[in-house]
Design a protein around this motif. Structure first.
Motif, mmCIF file in Angstrom:
data_model
loop_
_atom_site.group_PDB
_atom_site.id
_atom_site.type_symbol
_atom_site.label_atom_id
_atom_site.label_comp_id
_atom_site.label_asym_id
_atom_site.label_seq_id
_atom_site.Cartn_x
_atom_site.Cartn_y
_atom_site.Cartn_z
ATOM 1 N N ARG A 18 0.817 -1.218 0.000
ATOM 2 C CA ARG A 18 0.000 0.000 0.000
ATOM 3 C C ARG A 18 0.848 1.264 0.000
ATOM 4 O O ARG A 18 0.407 2.324 -0.421
ATOM 5 C CB ARG A 18 -0.923 0.021 1.225
ATOM 6 N N ARG A 19 2.067 1.160 0.519
ATOM 7 C CA ARG A 19 2.916 2.338 0.625
ATOM 8 C C ARG A 19 4.357 1.899 0.443
ATOM 9 O O ARG A 19 4.788 0.889 0.968
ATOM 10 C CB ARG A 19 2.730 2.966 2.008
ATOM 11 N N GLU A 33 -0.645 -4.369 3.556
ATOM 12 C CA GLU A 33 -1.902 -4.834 4.132
ATOM 13 C C GLU A 33 -1.917 -6.354 4.006
ATOM 14 O O GLU A 33 -1.850 -6.897 2.905
ATOM 15 C CB GLU A 33 -3.098 -4.252 3.385
ATOM 16 N N ASP A 110 -10.390 -5.412 -5.006
ATOM 17 C CA ASP A 110 -9.146 -4.675 -5.219
ATOM 18 C C ASP A 110 -8.513 -5.176 -6.506
ATOM 19 O O ASP A 110 -8.843 -6.258 -6.984
ATOM 20 C CB ASP A 110 -8.200 -4.919 -4.042
#
Length: 124
Positions: A18-19, A33, A110
């Motif tokens: 996610r980052r 995640e 997703d």
């Protein structure tokens, strides 16, 4: 999407990056995640007839297997597969431990480059 194994022993988990941050020339930070449910590799088989046929054969007559991952979370089962195979409300079959299961693809949860995660409903 990444495979994770916190210890050197099973089970594996599935995660989504996610980052991603570069802290310095030699350091980076990654936010992942971790998805619930144990990932299991499966082959999916489409159970529907295509509207497109050539000489009486549709795209699924060969019953070609589609590789996927099953996240068998009892509260929210889902599959991860190639986005080219996604068909909302599509009926699929898979085999797991010598049992045949039938599922219906629902909404997309997703997606990323080359993968899509889809909520599924068990039909059996």
């Amino acid at each position: 999407m990444v495979g994770l194994r916190p210890d050197k022993t099973p089970p594996w988990a599935l995660g989504i990056v996610r980052r991603l941050s570069r802290l310095s020339e030699s350091e980076s930070s990654v936010g992942i995640e971790v998805l619930s449910g144990k990932p299991q590799d499966i082959f999916l088989y489409n159970q529907q007839t295509s509207a497109y046929t050539v000489n009486g054969m549709d795209a699924h007559n060969g019953r070609a297997a589609m590789a996927g991952l099953l996240l068998d979370d009892p509260n929210a089962p889902s599959i991860v597969s190639d986005p080219a195979h996604y068909l909302r409300n599509g009926i699929l079959e898979y085999r797991l431990l010598h049992e045949v299961k039938t599922i219906q693809m629902e909404d997309t949860i997703d997606n990323g480059e080359g993968w899509i995660r889809v909520r599924v409903t068990r039909l059996d």
